[in-house]
Write an enzyme that holds these catalytic residues in place. Structure first.
Site, PDB file in Angstrom:
ATOM      1  N   HIS A  35     -12.936  -3.369   3.829  1.00 34.70           N
ATOM      2  CA  HIS A  35     -11.495  -3.622   3.941  1.00 34.70           C
ATOM      3  C   HIS A  35     -10.912  -3.081   5.248  1.00 34.70           C
ATOM      4  O   HIS A  35     -10.340  -3.842   6.028  1.00 34.70           O
ATOM      5  CB  HIS A  35     -10.767  -3.014   2.725  1.00 34.70           C
ATOM      6  N   GLU A  54       0.827  -1.216   0.000  1.00 36.64           N
ATOM      7  CA  GLU A  54       0.000   0.000   0.000  1.00 36.64           C
ATOM      8  C   GLU A  54       0.863   1.269   0.000  1.00 36.64           C
ATOM      9  O   GLU A  54       0.401   2.340   0.386  1.00 36.64           O
ATOM     10  CB  GLU A  54      -0.949   0.013   1.208  1.00 36.64           C
ATOM     11  N   HIS A  90      -7.275  -2.937   9.915  1.00 37.60           N
ATOM     12  CA  HIS A  90      -8.549  -3.612   9.638  1.00 37.60           C
ATOM     13  C   HIS A  90      -9.374  -3.786  10.918  1.00 37.60           C
ATOM     14  O   HIS A  90      -9.611  -4.922  11.341  1.00 37.60           O
ATOM     15  CB  HIS A  90      -8.290  -4.994   9.029  1.00 37.60           C
ATOM     16  N   GLU A 140     -17.345  11.968  22.624  1.00 38.31           N
ATOM     17  CA  GLU A 140     -16.025  12.492  22.245  1.00 38.31           C
ATOM     18  C   GLU A 140     -15.771  12.517  20.742  1.00 38.31           C
ATOM     19  O   GLU A 140     -14.847  13.193  20.285  1.00 38.31           O
ATOM     20  CB  GLU A 140     -14.926  11.631  22.887  1.00 38.31           C
ATOM     21  N   HIS A 149      -2.716   2.348   8.304  1.00 39.87           N
ATOM     22  CA  HIS A 149      -3.825   1.570   7.744  1.00 39.87           C
ATOM     23  C   HIS A 149      -3.982   0.297   8.561  1.00 39.87           C
ATOM     24  O   HIS A 149      -2.987  -0.323   8.955  1.00 39.87           O
ATOM     25  CB  HIS A 149      -3.529   1.233   6.280  1.00 39.87           C
TER      26      HIS A 149
HETATM   27  O1  2HA Z   1      -1.569  -6.597   3.486  1.00 39.07           O
HETATM   28  O2  2HA Z   1      -3.538  -4.367   4.782  1.00 39.07           O
HETATM   29  O3  2HA Z   1      -4.290  -3.528   2.403  1.00 39.07           O
HETATM   30  C1  2HA Z   1      -1.588  -5.368   4.060  1.00 39.07           C
HETATM   31  C2  2HA Z   1      -2.881  -4.715   3.843  1.00 39.07           C
HETATM   32  C3  2HA Z   1      -3.298  -4.482   2.456  1.00 39.07           C
HETATM   33 ZN    ZN Z   2      -5.474  -3.633   4.297  1.00 40.74          ZN
END
Ligand code: 2HA
Ligand code: ZN
Length: 270
Positions: A210, A116, A141, A169, A139
């Site tokens: 995602h 990414e 999940h 908040e 980033h």
């Molecule tokens: O593999 O989170 O978006 C890493 C990730 C891809």
């Molecule tokens: Zn990801």
């Protein structure tokens, strides 16, 4: 030269990766972090003239020419970062208009930066344009934010308002709201460009089905942003199927604006 594993930026990066893993946000090789470093910060720990390898980036980012980043590696597990930082992390310097990355440290098994990388670097450009203090793109999940993208409208105003209503908040922590991308193929320049465009108006960008992107001036702030949004999404997933008896009203949101001297995103409150 001082030991790079003792550098404050390294210690904080490792702690953050472990903490994100502990929160369940980064299963397997999920998630990635990039931290912008100043040359002076790095120079005490590295010979910045010694380039180990040159890795093509596959995109251009002239605004990042000569900039240094500490970045998680592709295919690497957050849970392992603390045990083998030099394998799982790398320090690169962008050159040739951002089309090349000079590896100065890390990825010691022959690896490279996260898949990414385009979304990260393009988001750095976008956020630096809004706030020159921005240093971090993150980033991950988180389960409840992800779950929410299956059952809630993806309209940014509605998505934001729901999160704001889930904890008092929230509007204080992210008054600009969260932006939302529809499902897109990850790891591409296209999702990178789309993410960066969304980053111009908010520090949080949801990738539907995602995960989420966050940006901020340091690792703590960025972690805290995602943590707060994820908490709100958790409340939503606990109550969405139950009859709603109470909420935080727009009038109460306006009281929060005054009390905390923040400005909710234009047009998002009545
Ligand atoms: O593999 O989170 O978006 C890493 C990730 C891809
Ligand atoms: Zn990801």
């Amino acid at each position: 030269m001082k030991d790079i594993l003792t550098a404050p930026f390294m210690v904080e990066m490792i702690r953050t990766a472990s903490n994100m893993y502990a929160h369940g946000w980064d299963e397997r090789n999920g998630g990635n972090i990039s931290l912008l470093l100043e040359e002076e910060e790095v120079a005490g720990y590295l010979d910045v003239k010694k380039v180990l390898r040159v890795i093509p980036t596959g995109f251009a980012a002239p605004a990042l020419e000569g900039k240094y980043f500490l970045v998680t590696g592709t295919g690497k597990y957050f849970k392992n970062v603390e045990y083998a930082p030099e394998v799982n992390l790398g320090i690169v310097r962008l050159t040739d208009g951002g089309t090349q990355a000079e590896l100065l440290w890390g990825y010691s098994d022959g690896g490279q930066f996260t898949s990414e990388f385009p979304a990260h670097m393009m988001s750095h450009v976008a956020r630096l344009g809004v706030n020159p203090e921005n240093r971090v793109v993150m980033h991950c999940h988180p389960a409840n934010l992800l779950a929410m993208t299956y059952v809630h409208s993806l309209d940014e105003k509605q998505f934001t308002r729901t999160l704001w209503q889930m904890c008092t908040e929230c509007i204080v922590v992210f008054p600009e709201g969260v932006n939302v991308l529809p499902w897109m193929l990850c790891g591409t320049n296209e999702i990178g460009e789309a993410t960066a465009e969304k980053m111009k108006t908010a520090r949080l960008v949801v990738w539907s089905q995602h995960g989420i992107y966050g940006a901020g001036k340091d690792l703590d702030e960025t972690f805290g942003l995602i943590e707060t949004a994820e908490k709100a999404a958790e409340i939503y997933m606990k109550i969405a199927h139950l009859p709603l008896k109470n909420t935080i009203t727009d009038d109460q949101m306006h009281q929060l604006e005054k009390r905390f001297n923040i400005q909710a995103r234009e047009g998002y409150l009545d």
